[in-house]
Design an enzyme around this catalytic site. Structure first.
Site, PDB file in Angstrom:
ATOM      1  N   VAL A  60       0.814  -1.229   0.000  1.00  0.00           N
ATOM      2  CA  VAL A  60       0.000   0.000   0.000  1.00  0.00           C
ATOM      3  C   VAL A  60       0.843   1.274   0.000  1.00  0.00           C
ATOM      4  O   VAL A  60       0.332   2.357  -0.236  1.00  0.00           O
ATOM      5  CB  VAL A  60      -1.013   0.037   1.182  1.00  0.00           C
ATOM      6  CG1 VAL A  60      -2.008  -1.105   1.072  1.00  0.00           C
ATOM      7  CG2 VAL A  60      -0.312   0.036   2.537  1.00  0.00           C
ATOM      8  N   ASN A 102      -1.972   7.176   0.657  1.00  0.00           N
ATOM      9  CA  ASN A 102      -2.668   6.467  -0.430  1.00  0.00           C
ATOM     10  C   ASN A 102      -4.060   6.023   0.003  1.00  0.00           C
ATOM     11  O   ASN A 102      -5.024   6.126  -0.752  1.00  0.00           O
ATOM     12  CB  ASN A 102      -1.868   5.233  -0.869  1.00  0.00           C
ATOM     13  CG  ASN A 102      -0.618   5.635  -1.646  1.00  0.00           C
ATOM     14  OD1 ASN A 102      -0.555   6.720  -2.215  1.00  0.00           O
ATOM     15  ND2 ASN A 102       0.372   4.760  -1.668  1.00  0.00           N
ATOM     16  N   TYR A 148       8.906   4.097  13.708  1.00  0.00           N
ATOM     17  CA  TYR A 148       7.510   3.672  13.923  1.00  0.00           C
ATOM     18  C   TYR A 148       6.727   4.811  14.559  1.00  0.00           C
ATOM     19  O   TYR A 148       5.666   5.210  14.072  1.00  0.00           O
ATOM     20  CB  TYR A 148       7.513   2.454  14.838  1.00  0.00           C
ATOM     21  CG  TYR A 148       6.150   1.832  15.087  1.00  0.00           C
ATOM     22  CD1 TYR A 148       5.406   1.286  14.052  1.00  0.00           C
ATOM     23  CD2 TYR A 148       5.632   1.763  16.384  1.00  0.00           C
ATOM     24  CE1 TYR A 148       4.176   0.680  14.291  1.00  0.00           C
ATOM     25  CE2 TYR A 148       4.405   1.155  16.633  1.00  0.00           C
ATOM     26  CZ  TYR A 148       3.682   0.622  15.577  1.00  0.00           C
ATOM     27  OH  TYR A 148       2.465   0.029  15.821  1.00  0.00           O
TER      28      TYR A 148
END
Ligand code: UDP
Length: 324
Positions: A60, A102, A148
Protein backbone atom coordinates in the site's frame (compact mmCIF):
# COMPACT_ATOMS: atom_id res chain seq x y z
CA UNK A 1 -29.50 -6.93 0.68
CA UNK A 2 -26.08 -5.99 -0.60
CA UNK A 3 -23.24 -6.49 1.84
CA UNK A 4 -21.24 -3.50 3.05
CA UNK A 5 -17.69 -3.60 1.68
CA UNK A 6 -14.66 -3.14 3.90
CA UNK A 7 -10.99 -2.99 2.92
CA UNK A 8 -8.57 -4.22 5.61
CA UNK A 9 -4.86 -3.59 5.05
CA UNK A 10 -2.41 -5.78 6.93
CA UNK A 11 -5.05 -8.51 6.61
CA UNK A 12 -2.56 -11.37 6.99
CA UNK A 13 -1.11 -9.96 10.19
CA UNK A 14 -2.03 -10.62 13.79
CA UNK A 15 -4.63 -7.86 14.25
CA UNK A 16 -5.65 -7.65 10.58
CA UNK A 17 -6.57 -11.32 10.44
CA UNK A 18 -8.72 -11.09 13.58
CA UNK A 19 -10.45 -8.04 12.10
CA UNK A 20 -11.15 -9.97 8.87
CA UNK A 21 -12.77 -12.71 10.98
CA UNK A 22 -14.91 -10.18 12.82
CA UNK A 23 -16.18 -8.40 9.72
CA UNK A 24 -16.91 -11.73 8.01
CA UNK A 25 -18.89 -12.69 11.10
CA UNK A 26 -20.84 -9.44 10.79
CA UNK A 27 -21.66 -10.40 7.18
CA UNK A 28 -19.52 -7.78 5.42
CA UNK A 29 -17.76 -8.29 2.12
CA UNK A 30 -14.11 -8.22 3.22
CA UNK A 31 -11.26 -7.24 0.93
CA UNK A 32 -7.97 -8.15 2.58
CA UNK A 33 -4.70 -6.59 1.48
CA UNK A 34 -1.14 -7.39 2.54
CA UNK A 35 2.35 -7.50 1.02
CA UNK A 36 3.26 -10.40 3.33
CA UNK A 37 6.54 -8.87 4.61
CA UNK A 38 5.54 -9.57 8.20
CA UNK A 39 2.08 -11.10 7.61
CA UNK A 40 1.39 -14.78 6.97
CA UNK A 41 -1.32 -16.18 4.70
CA UNK A 42 -1.83 -19.00 7.21
CA UNK A 43 -3.65 -16.48 9.40
CA UNK A 44 -6.40 -16.03 6.80
CA UNK A 45 -6.29 -19.21 4.72
CA UNK A 46 -9.58 -20.35 6.28
CA UNK A 47 -11.28 -17.32 4.66
CA UNK A 48 -10.24 -17.97 1.06
CA UNK A 49 -13.10 -20.39 0.42
CA UNK A 50 -15.71 -17.76 1.32
CA UNK A 51 -17.48 -15.85 -1.43
CA UNK A 52 -17.50 -12.68 0.67
CA UNK A 53 -13.70 -12.60 1.09
CA UNK A 54 -11.06 -11.59 -1.41
CA UNK A 55 -7.37 -10.93 -1.07
CA UNK A 56 -4.88 -8.70 -2.86
CA UNK A 57 -1.12 -9.03 -2.45
CA UNK A 58 -0.27 -5.34 -2.58
CA UNK A 59 2.22 -2.90 -1.07
CA UNK A 60 0.00 0.00 0.00
CA UNK A 61 3.03 2.32 0.21
CA UNK A 62 3.20 2.25 -3.59
CA UNK A 63 -0.33 2.50 -4.97
CA UNK A 64 -3.69 1.09 -3.96
CA UNK A 65 -6.36 0.15 -6.42
CA UNK A 66 -9.62 -1.49 -5.39
CA UNK A 67 -12.38 -2.00 -7.95
CA UNK A 68 -15.97 -1.27 -6.96
CA UNK A 69 -17.50 0.46 -4.00
CA UNK A 70 -16.04 0.70 -0.52
CA UNK A 71 -17.90 1.66 2.65
CA UNK A 72 -15.05 1.32 5.13
CA UNK A 73 -11.27 1.12 5.17
CA UNK A 74 -9.21 -0.13 8.11
CA UNK A 75 -5.51 0.61 7.73
CA UNK A 76 -3.61 -1.97 9.78
CA UNK A 77 -0.63 -2.59 7.52
CA UNK A 78 2.62 -1.94 9.39
CA UNK A 79 5.50 -3.73 11.01
CA UNK A 80 4.56 -3.50 14.68
CA UNK A 81 7.32 -4.80 16.90
CA UNK A 82 10.61 -3.16 17.88
CA UNK A 83 12.57 -6.00 16.25
CA UNK A 84 10.72 -5.44 12.96
CA UNK A 85 11.35 -1.71 12.88
CA UNK A 86 15.04 -2.37 13.37
CA UNK A 87 15.10 -4.80 10.44
CA UNK A 88 12.89 -2.81 8.05
CA UNK A 89 12.92 0.82 9.19
CA UNK A 90 12.29 2.37 5.77
CA UNK A 91 9.24 0.20 5.02
CA UNK A 92 7.94 1.03 8.49
CA UNK A 93 8.22 4.76 7.77
CA UNK A 94 6.70 4.39 4.32
CA UNK A 95 3.63 2.37 5.24
CA UNK A 96 2.69 4.77 8.05
CA UNK A 97 3.20 7.86 5.89
CA UNK A 98 2.93 7.14 2.13
CA UNK A 99 0.67 4.14 2.75
CA UNK A 100 -1.69 6.18 4.90
CA UNK A 101 -1.72 8.96 2.30
CA UNK A 102 -2.67 6.47 -0.43
CA UNK A 103 -5.47 5.01 1.68
CA UNK A 104 -6.83 8.43 2.61
CA UNK A 105 -6.88 9.24 -1.11
CA UNK A 106 -8.73 5.99 -1.77
CA UNK A 107 -11.22 6.74 1.03
CA UNK A 108 -11.86 10.16 -0.47
CA UNK A 109 -12.35 8.77 -3.97
CA UNK A 110 -14.74 6.07 -2.71
CA UNK A 111 -16.43 8.29 -0.12
CA UNK A 112 -15.57 5.64 2.44
CA UNK A 113 -15.01 6.04 6.18
CA UNK A 114 -11.43 5.22 7.20
CA UNK A 115 -10.07 4.03 10.54
CA UNK A 116 -6.30 4.13 11.01
CA UNK A 117 -4.36 2.01 13.49
CA UNK A 118 -2.31 4.30 15.68
CA UNK A 119 -0.48 3.21 18.79
CA UNK A 120 0.48 3.95 22.37
CA UNK A 121 3.96 4.54 20.87
CA UNK A 122 2.78 8.06 19.98
CA UNK A 123 3.19 8.70 23.73
CA UNK A 124 6.85 7.51 23.54
CA UNK A 125 8.43 6.98 26.96
CA UNK A 126 5.54 8.73 28.70
CA UNK A 127 5.93 11.33 31.42
CA UNK A 128 2.21 11.15 32.21
CA UNK A 129 0.72 8.03 33.75
CA UNK A 130 -1.70 6.52 32.84
CA UNK A 131 -1.72 7.92 29.32
CA UNK A 132 -4.83 9.78 28.20
CA UNK A 133 -5.51 10.99 24.68
CA UNK A 134 -4.71 14.62 25.51
CA UNK A 135 -1.09 13.78 26.33
CA UNK A 136 1.27 14.76 23.48
CA UNK A 137 3.98 12.27 24.27
CA UNK A 138 7.72 12.04 24.81
CA UNK A 139 9.19 10.60 21.62
CA UNK A 140 12.80 10.39 20.45
CA UNK A 141 12.49 10.97 16.68
CA UNK A 142 15.98 9.63 15.87
CA UNK A 143 16.06 6.59 18.16
CA UNK A 144 15.40 3.03 16.94
CA UNK A 145 11.68 3.35 17.67
CA UNK A 146 11.49 6.76 15.96
CA UNK A 147 10.71 5.21 12.56
CA UNK A 148 7.51 3.67 13.92
CA UNK A 149 6.56 6.36 16.42
CA UNK A 150 7.01 9.26 14.02
CA UNK A 151 5.33 7.44 11.12
CA UNK A 152 2.32 6.89 13.37
CA UNK A 153 2.35 10.49 14.56
CA UNK A 154 2.48 11.65 10.94
CA UNK A 155 -0.36 9.21 10.22
CA UNK A 156 -2.51 10.87 12.86
CA UNK A 157 -1.64 14.34 11.53
CA UNK A 158 -2.48 13.57 7.90
CA UNK A 159 -5.65 11.73 8.91
CA UNK A 160 -6.83 14.78 10.87
CA UNK A 161 -5.90 17.01 7.92
CA UNK A 162 -8.05 14.94 5.55
CA UNK A 163 -10.86 15.14 8.07
CA UNK A 164 -10.59 18.91 8.45
CA UNK A 165 -9.72 19.89 4.91
CA UNK A 166 -11.66 17.32 2.87
CA UNK A 167 -14.42 16.53 5.38
CA UNK A 168 -13.45 12.85 5.23
CA UNK A 169 -14.97 10.56 7.86
CA UNK A 170 -11.96 9.41 9.85
CA UNK A 171 -11.34 7.37 13.03
CA UNK A 172 -8.07 6.99 14.96
CA UNK A 173 -7.50 4.15 17.40
CA UNK A 174 -4.45 4.22 19.69
CA UNK A 175 -3.69 0.57 20.33
CA UNK A 176 -1.88 -0.54 23.49
CA UNK A 177 -0.02 -3.85 23.86
CA UNK A 178 -2.30 -6.60 22.56
CA UNK A 179 -1.82 -10.36 22.58
CA UNK A 180 -3.54 -13.52 21.44
CA UNK A 181 -3.37 -16.36 18.92
CA UNK A 182 -1.57 -15.64 15.60
CA UNK A 183 1.13 -13.43 17.07
CA UNK A 184 4.34 -14.25 15.24
CA UNK A 185 6.63 -16.50 17.23
CA UNK A 186 9.74 -14.55 16.25
CA UNK A 187 8.41 -10.99 16.21
CA UNK A 188 10.46 -10.18 19.29
CA UNK A 189 7.49 -9.14 21.38
CA UNK A 190 7.62 -10.20 24.95
CA UNK A 191 4.72 -12.65 24.93
CA UNK A 192 5.71 -14.87 21.97
CA UNK A 193 9.35 -14.59 23.07
CA UNK A 194 8.57 -15.83 26.60
CA UNK A 195 6.10 -18.56 25.57
CA UNK A 196 8.41 -19.78 22.77
CA UNK A 197 11.32 -19.93 25.20
CA UNK A 198 9.24 -21.73 27.82
CA UNK A 199 8.11 -24.34 25.25
CA UNK A 200 11.66 -24.92 23.98
CA UNK A 201 13.05 -25.36 27.47
CA UNK A 202 15.10 -22.15 27.34
CA UNK A 203 15.44 -19.48 30.00
CA UNK A 204 13.19 -16.43 29.56
CA UNK A 205 15.04 -13.32 28.38
CA UNK A 206 13.90 -10.44 30.56
CA UNK A 207 15.25 -7.11 29.35
CA UNK A 208 16.77 -4.94 32.07
CA UNK A 209 15.65 -5.66 35.61
CA UNK A 210 12.07 -6.26 34.44
CA UNK A 211 10.69 -3.33 36.43
CA UNK A 212 9.28 -1.70 33.28
CA UNK A 213 5.52 -2.09 33.01
CA UNK A 214 3.04 -2.90 30.25
CA UNK A 215 -0.73 -3.46 30.22
CA UNK A 216 -1.81 -6.35 28.00
CA UNK A 217 -5.14 -6.48 26.17
CA UNK A 218 -6.61 -9.68 24.75
CA UNK A 219 -7.17 -9.45 21.00
CA UNK A 220 -10.96 -10.07 21.07
CA UNK A 221 -11.42 -7.09 23.40
CA UNK A 222 -9.34 -4.91 21.11
CA UNK A 223 -11.33 -5.96 18.04
CA UNK A 224 -14.60 -5.14 19.82
CA UNK A 225 -13.30 -1.65 20.67
CA UNK A 226 -12.18 -1.05 17.08
CA UNK A 227 -15.51 -2.25 15.71
CA UNK A 228 -17.41 0.13 17.98
CA UNK A 229 -15.11 3.04 17.17
CA UNK A 230 -15.51 2.52 13.42
CA UNK A 231 -19.29 2.64 13.73
CA UNK A 232 -19.27 5.60 16.13
CA UNK A 233 -19.34 9.23 15.02
CA UNK A 234 -16.18 10.19 16.93
CA UNK A 235 -13.17 11.41 14.94
CA UNK A 236 -10.61 12.19 17.67
CA UNK A 237 -8.12 9.52 18.85
CA UNK A 238 -9.36 6.87 21.27
CA UNK A 239 -7.14 4.63 23.43
CA UNK A 240 -8.07 0.96 23.30
CA UNK A 241 -6.21 -1.26 25.73
CA UNK A 242 -6.45 -3.06 29.02
CA UNK A 243 -5.42 -0.91 32.01
CA UNK A 244 -4.35 -3.96 34.07
CA UNK A 245 -0.68 -3.01 34.47
CA UNK A 246 2.10 -5.49 35.31
CA UNK A 247 5.90 -5.43 35.44
CA UNK A 248 7.72 -7.52 32.85
CA UNK A 249 9.32 -9.53 35.67
CA UNK A 250 5.89 -10.45 37.07
CA UNK A 251 4.71 -11.20 33.56
CA UNK A 252 7.63 -13.61 33.04
CA UNK A 253 6.78 -15.32 36.33
CA UNK A 254 3.16 -15.69 35.20
CA UNK A 255 4.31 -17.33 31.96
CA UNK A 256 6.58 -19.74 33.85
CA UNK A 257 3.68 -20.70 36.08
CA UNK A 258 1.25 -21.06 33.20
CA UNK A 259 3.57 -23.25 31.15
CA UNK A 260 4.87 -25.22 34.12
CA UNK A 261 8.38 -24.61 32.81
CA UNK A 262 11.33 -25.21 35.13
CA UNK A 263 13.48 -22.49 33.62
CA UNK A 264 14.28 -19.10 35.09
CA UNK A 265 14.22 -15.47 34.06
CA UNK A 266 17.60 -14.18 32.89
CA UNK A 267 18.41 -10.52 32.41
CA UNK A 268 19.48 -9.14 29.00
CA UNK A 269 20.36 -5.52 28.22
CA UNK A 270 17.41 -3.14 28.08
CA UNK A 271 16.82 -1.89 24.49
CA UNK A 272 17.35 1.83 23.76
CA UNK A 273 14.32 4.03 24.55
CA UNK A 274 12.28 1.13 25.97
CA UNK A 275 9.32 2.86 27.67
CA UNK A 276 9.49 2.48 31.46
CA UNK A 277 5.77 2.32 32.02
CA UNK A 278 2.64 2.09 29.94
CA UNK A 279 -1.01 1.96 30.88
CA UNK A 280 -3.99 3.30 28.97
CA UNK A 281 -6.50 5.70 30.45
CA UNK A 282 -9.67 4.32 28.84
CA UNK A 283 -12.15 6.86 30.20
CA UNK A 284 -12.86 8.11 26.67
CA UNK A 285 -13.52 4.63 25.25
CA UNK A 286 -15.86 3.92 28.16
CA UNK A 287 -17.77 7.17 27.71
CA UNK A 288 -17.98 7.30 23.94
CA UNK A 289 -18.09 3.64 22.97
CA UNK A 290 -19.42 2.05 26.16
CA UNK A 291 -16.35 -0.21 25.84
CA UNK A 292 -14.07 -1.83 28.35
CA UNK A 293 -12.05 -5.05 28.25
CA UNK A 294 -13.76 -8.22 29.41
CA UNK A 295 -11.06 -10.89 29.18
CA UNK A 296 -8.68 -11.00 32.13
CA UNK A 297 -5.04 -11.89 31.69
CA UNK A 298 -5.17 -15.41 33.08
CA UNK A 299 -8.04 -16.30 30.73
CA UNK A 300 -6.42 -14.67 27.69
CA UNK A 301 -3.00 -16.16 28.39
CA UNK A 302 -4.47 -19.66 28.63
CA UNK A 303 -6.03 -19.38 25.15
CA UNK A 304 -2.84 -17.90 23.74
CA UNK A 305 -0.66 -20.58 25.29
CA UNK A 306 -2.87 -23.30 23.75
CA UNK A 307 -2.30 -21.70 20.34
CA UNK A 308 1.49 -21.68 20.68
CA UNK A 309 1.58 -25.16 22.22
CA UNK A 310 -0.27 -26.57 19.22
CA UNK A 311 2.05 -25.04 16.62
CA UNK A 312 3.96 -27.70 14.68
CA UNK A 313 7.25 -28.56 16.42
CA UNK A 314 9.24 -27.70 13.28
CA UNK A 315 7.94 -24.13 13.51
CA UNK A 316 8.63 -23.88 17.23
CA UNK A 317 12.20 -25.13 16.88
CA UNK A 318 13.05 -23.73 13.44
CA UNK A 319 15.69 -21.06 13.98
CA UNK A 320 13.98 -18.81 11.41
CA UNK A 321 10.96 -18.68 13.68
CA UNK A 322 13.01 -18.15 16.77
CA UNK A 323 13.64 -14.67 18.01
CA UNK A 324 17.28 -14.04 19.07
N1 UDP B 1 10.91 -7.67 26.65
C1 UDP B 1 11.62 -8.58 27.45
N2 UDP B 1 12.08 -9.72 26.87
C2 UDP B 1 11.86 -10.06 25.58
C3 UDP B 1 11.12 -9.15 24.77
C4 UDP B 1 10.66 -7.96 25.35
O1 UDP B 1 11.85 -8.34 28.64
O2 UDP B 1 12.33 -11.14 25.13
C5 UDP B 1 10.41 -6.43 27.28
C6 UDP B 1 10.73 -5.17 26.49
O3 UDP B 1 11.98 -4.66 26.88
C7 UDP B 1 9.60 -4.25 26.90
C8 UDP B 1 8.44 -5.21 27.17
O4 UDP B 1 9.01 -6.50 27.32
O5 UDP B 1 9.89 -3.56 28.09
C9 UDP B 1 7.41 -5.26 26.05
O6 UDP B 1 8.11 -5.43 24.86
P1 UDP B 1 7.40 -5.65 23.45
O7 UDP B 1 8.48 -5.72 22.42
O8 UDP B 1 6.46 -6.79 23.57
O9 UDP B 1 6.49 -4.37 23.24
P2 UDP B 1 6.70 -2.78 23.47
O10 UDP B 1 8.06 -2.49 24.04
O11 UDP B 1 6.51 -2.20 22.13
O12 UDP B 1 5.64 -2.47 24.43
Amino acid sequence: MQRKRVLITGAAGFLGSHLCDRFIKENYHVIGMDNLITGDLKNIEHLFKLENFEFYNCDVSKFVHVPGELNYILHFASPASPIDYLKIPIQTLKVGSLGTHNLLGLAKAKQARILVASTSEVYGDPLVHPQNEDYWGNVNPIGPRGVYDEAKRFQEAITMAYHTYHGLETRIVRIFNTYGPRMRLNDGRVLPAFIGQALRGEDLTMFGDGSQTRSFCYVDDLVEGIYRLLLSDYHLPVNIGNPDEITIKEFGEEILKLTGANQKLISKPLPVDDPKQRKPDITRAKEILGWQPKVNRSEGLKITYEYFKNLPKEILFDSRHKFE
